[in-house]
Design a protein around this motif. Structure first.
Motif, PDB file in Angstrom:
ATOM      1  N   LEU A   1      41.700  36.386  34.211  1.00 61.37           N
ATOM      2  CA  LEU A   1      42.593  37.277  34.479  1.00 61.37           C
ATOM      3  C   LEU A   1      43.591  36.647  33.368  1.00 61.37           C
ATOM      4  CD1 LEU A   1      43.092  38.246  38.101  1.00 61.37           C
ATOM      5  CD2 LEU A   1      41.982  39.509  36.210  1.00 61.37           C
TER       6      LEU A   1
ATOM      7  N   VAL B   1      44.657  44.359  38.926  1.00 57.45           N
ATOM      8  CA  VAL B   1      43.833  44.438  39.882  1.00 57.45           C
ATOM      9  C   VAL B   1      44.164  45.876  40.661  1.00 57.45           C
ATOM     10  CG1 VAL B   1      43.035  43.874  42.023  1.00 57.45           C
ATOM     11  CG2 VAL B   1      44.093  41.913  40.473  1.00 57.45           C
TER      12      VAL B   1
ATOM     13  N   ARG C   1      38.060  43.810  44.276  1.00 53.80           N
ATOM     14  CA  ARG C   1      38.168  42.472  44.346  1.00 53.80           C
ATOM     15  C   ARG C   1      37.832  41.831  42.934  1.00 53.80           C
ATOM     16  NH1 ARG C   1      36.173  41.111  50.584  1.00 53.80           N
ATOM     17  NH2 ARG C   1      34.621  42.795  49.627  1.00 53.80           N
ATOM     18  N   VAL C   2      38.297  40.610  42.730  1.00 54.90           N
ATOM     19  CA  VAL C   2      37.695  39.943  41.559  1.00 54.90           C
ATOM     20  C   VAL C   2      37.817  38.283  41.673  1.00 54.90           C
ATOM     21  CG1 VAL C   2      38.994  41.668  39.961  1.00 54.90           C
ATOM     22  CG2 VAL C   2      40.204  39.569  40.657  1.00 54.90           C
TER      23      VAL C   2
ATOM     24  N   ARG D   1      43.464  40.356  46.967  1.00 57.66           N
ATOM     25  CA  ARG D   1      42.290  41.070  46.246  1.00 57.66           C
ATOM     26  C   ARG D   1      41.776  40.060  45.064  1.00 57.66           C
ATOM     27  NH1 ARG D   1      44.925  46.471  44.268  1.00 57.66           N
ATOM     28  NH2 ARG D   1      46.474  44.794  43.812  1.00 57.66           N
ATOM     29  N   VAL D   2      42.414  38.871  44.822  1.00 62.65           N
ATOM     30  CA  VAL D   2      41.805  37.823  43.788  1.00 62.65           C
ATOM     31  C   VAL D   2      41.509  36.376  44.636  1.00 62.65           C
ATOM     32  CG1 VAL D   2      42.764  36.518  41.855  1.00 62.65           C
ATOM     33  CG2 VAL D   2      43.673  38.780  42.119  1.00 62.65           C
TER      34      VAL D   2
END
Length: 285
Positions: A26, A41, A51-52, A74-75
């Motif tokens: 990112l 995101v 999600r990442v 979500r990270v």
């Protein structure tokens, strides 16, 4: 690509089942702060990539990734020192990586491994660092995320000599079908990036077609390796949706079926909370 070379690809229609971008950067995509991370995101979530896992390649990136994983639910993060950065890998570096990898939102040790394409670090230094990262993954009980460039046999050999951790992910798998079969037989998970969509990627497509679906992840490695037909344009996590659909077509399965499988694989490998279909298209926050 002409005038569009610097433009992001269009955001595709949302996948029917949410997936995880199992490997992205990112910070390198330009998300320097919490607002930038959330914006990026959000774009991914609109394509069904809810999600990442943002991945580090040096100490500065490792600190950033571990912090970024606390900015948005979500990270998640993976931290290690990239093989090309191991020419000087000190005890202080090791101590800091270990402290970071023990943080709760850091879900993997990576990316680590061997890279014989570049000559920034000698093979001996790379192998010593790789062995240390393998041991770290076993000690902390987290997956090992492998970078393997032009080093298939040495990667396999070192894993055999050291004893692989319980969970091993080959990030951006670049081997052929025979190597994929050997890795799959060991229980390793293979993560496919946009390279599998490239017209000249015959070996990777053969590999992706044969391995069990329970051993597949999808990633972007953004900002690199943008899927066809957008190769050369900036990559972002939402582009994992293009790769997922290309893999489904390659494997002759419904995209929803493959998305459900790779989403569950990511949850299992990285010990993520289970997601729900209503999360597609945006965060529940």
């Amino acid at each position: 690509m002409g005038k569009r070379a610097g433009e992001r690809p269009p955001i595709p229609e949302a996948l029917p089942v949410p997936i995880v971008d199992a490997h992205t950067h990112l910070d390198a995509c330009g998300a320097k702060d919490a607002a930038g991370v959330t914006e990026m995101v959000d774009r991914a979530a609109s394509a069904g990539v809810t999600r990442v896992v943002t991945v580090a390649d040096d100490l500065a990136a490792a600190r950033w990734a571990a912090t970024a994983a606390t900015w948005d639910e979500r990270v998640w993060a993976a931290v290690a020192v990239h093989p090309t950065r191991t020419a000087s890998f000190t005890d202080a570096d090791r101590a800091e990586i270990e402290a970071l990898v023990r943080q709760p939102r850091v879900v993997a040790v990576g990316e680590t491994g061997l890279d014989y394409y570049w000559d920034y670090s000698p093979p001996v230094a790379q192998q010593e660092a790789f062995r240390w990262h393998i041991d770290l993954a076993k000690r902390v009980g987290k997956p090992l995320m492998i970078h393997d460039r032009d080093a298939h046999e040495d990667i396999y050999r070192v894993l055999e000599e050291e004893g692989a951790p319980e969970k091993v992910v080959f990030h951006c798998f670049s081997g052929d079908a025979e190597f994929a079969r050997r890795c799959a037989d060991k229980g390793y998970v293979l993560s496919f990036a946009g390279t599998v969509t490239f017209r000249n990627a015959h070996a990777q497509r053969d590999a992706a077609a044969l391995i069990p679906s329970c051993q597949i992840l999808v990633e972007t490695d953004a900002p690199f390796l943008t899927p066809h037909p957008f190769r050369g344009r900036p990559n972002e996590p939402y582009c994992a949706a293009y790769t997922l659909r290309a893999l489904a077509q390659l494997r002759k399965v419904d995209p929803a079926e493959l998305a459900a499988e790779v989403g569950a694989n990511a949850e299992r490998m990285f010990d993520l909370p289970r997601t729900t279909p209503r999360e597609v298209g945006g965060s529940e926050r």
